[in-house]
Design an enzyme around this catalytic site. Structure first.
Site, short mmCIF file in Angstrom:
data_model
loop_
_atom_site.label_atom_id
_atom_site.label_comp_id
_atom_site.label_asym_id
_atom_site.label_seq_id
_atom_site.Cartn_x
_atom_site.Cartn_y
_atom_site.Cartn_z
CB ILE A 82 -33.41 4.53 -6.99
CG1 ILE A 82 -33.30 5.95 -7.53
CG2 ILE A 82 -34.46 3.75 -7.74
CD1 ILE A 82 -34.54 6.78 -7.30
CD GLU A 107 -13.74 -12.55 -0.83
OE1 GLU A 107 -13.96 -13.57 -1.52
OE2 GLU A 107 -14.61 -12.02 -0.12
CD GLU A 140 -13.48 -16.08 -4.59
OE1 GLU A 140 -12.69 -16.09 -5.56
OE2 GLU A 140 -14.42 -15.27 -4.48
CB SER A 175 -18.21 0.31 -14.37
OG SER A 175 -17.94 -0.99 -14.80
N PRO A 176 -16.32 3.51 -14.04
CG PRO A 176 -14.49 4.75 -14.78
CD PRO A 176 -15.00 3.34 -14.65
N GLY A 177 -18.13 5.21 -15.27
CA GLY A 177 -19.22 5.92 -15.92
C GLY A 177 -20.51 5.88 -15.12
CD GLU A 210 -25.83 -20.04 3.60
OE1 GLU A 210 -26.92 -19.48 3.46
OE2 GLU A 210 -25.53 -20.70 4.61
CD GLU A 231 -17.49 -17.68 -2.96
OE1 GLU A 231 -16.93 -16.75 -3.53
OE2 GLU A 231 -17.30 -17.95 -1.76
#
Length: 185
Positions: A17, A95, A99, A116-118, A141, A143
């Site tokens: 989609i 990361e 950060e 969020s396995p649902g 840039e 962040e």
């Protein structure tokens, strides 16, 4: 075959989609265990990493940043998405440096879990980093964040009073608190 194979849904087809920079949204037709069909909206995600960076003075590095989805500032462990085909440890190292401006000498994989396995297939890989050395923060840039140094007691209180409401951060902080108890701290 495991004893739970009778619960598995068989995918019959999938329609994309939306395809974006971070996620792809599909609508999948599945055959249910009872033979009937159903639709499943599934968010496809490349996966992510998060890092519990522990300083020499037994504090953790957290980041405070605005997150558009909840439209709120969130305090989190440093984290980011995997690039396509990227090794999770390589991503975690990148990361942490981007950060927080730190590199770590020691790395340990704790666990990986679905966020969020649902509705999503995002798998996040959780690491502990120690032996930290300050180098240079290299934010993307788009962040903007603040780095926080937080004690165990303060981190637990931040969870209890709702200032830390991010699931991966809650999980890692409680892992850390358990490890500290085992060590008698």
């Amino acid at each position: 075959m495991s004893n739970a194979d009778h619960l598995i849904e068989k995918q019959l087809n999938s329609e994309t989609i939306y395809e974006g920079k971070v996620i792809t949204l599909t609508v999948q037709t599945v055959e249910l265990p009872n033979g009937k069909q159903a639709k499943r909206e599934v968010v496809l995600h490349p996966g992510a990493v998060t890092v519990l960076a522990i300083t020499a003075d037994d504090q953790i590095l957290l980041v405070n940043q605005f997150r558009k989805a909840p439209n709120s500032l969130l305090i989190e462990t440093p984290a980011g998405k995997l690039e396509r085909g990227e090794d999770p440890l390589t991503s975690a190292k990148r990361e942490l440096e981007e950060e927080t401006g730190y590199q770590a000498a020691e790395w340990k994989h704790i666990t990986s879990f679905y966020t969020s396995p649902g509705f999503a297939d995002e798998l996040i890989h959780c690491y502990v980093a120690t032996g930290l050395t300050m180098v240079e923060q290299k934010l993307d840039e788009d962040e903007f964040l603040d780095v926080l140094h937080v004690t165990a007691e303060a981190a637990e209180q931040m969870i209890l009073d709702g200032r830390i409401a991010d699931a991966k951060t809650v999980a890692l902080v409680y892992w850390w608190l358990r490890e500290r108890m085992r060590e008698g701290k």
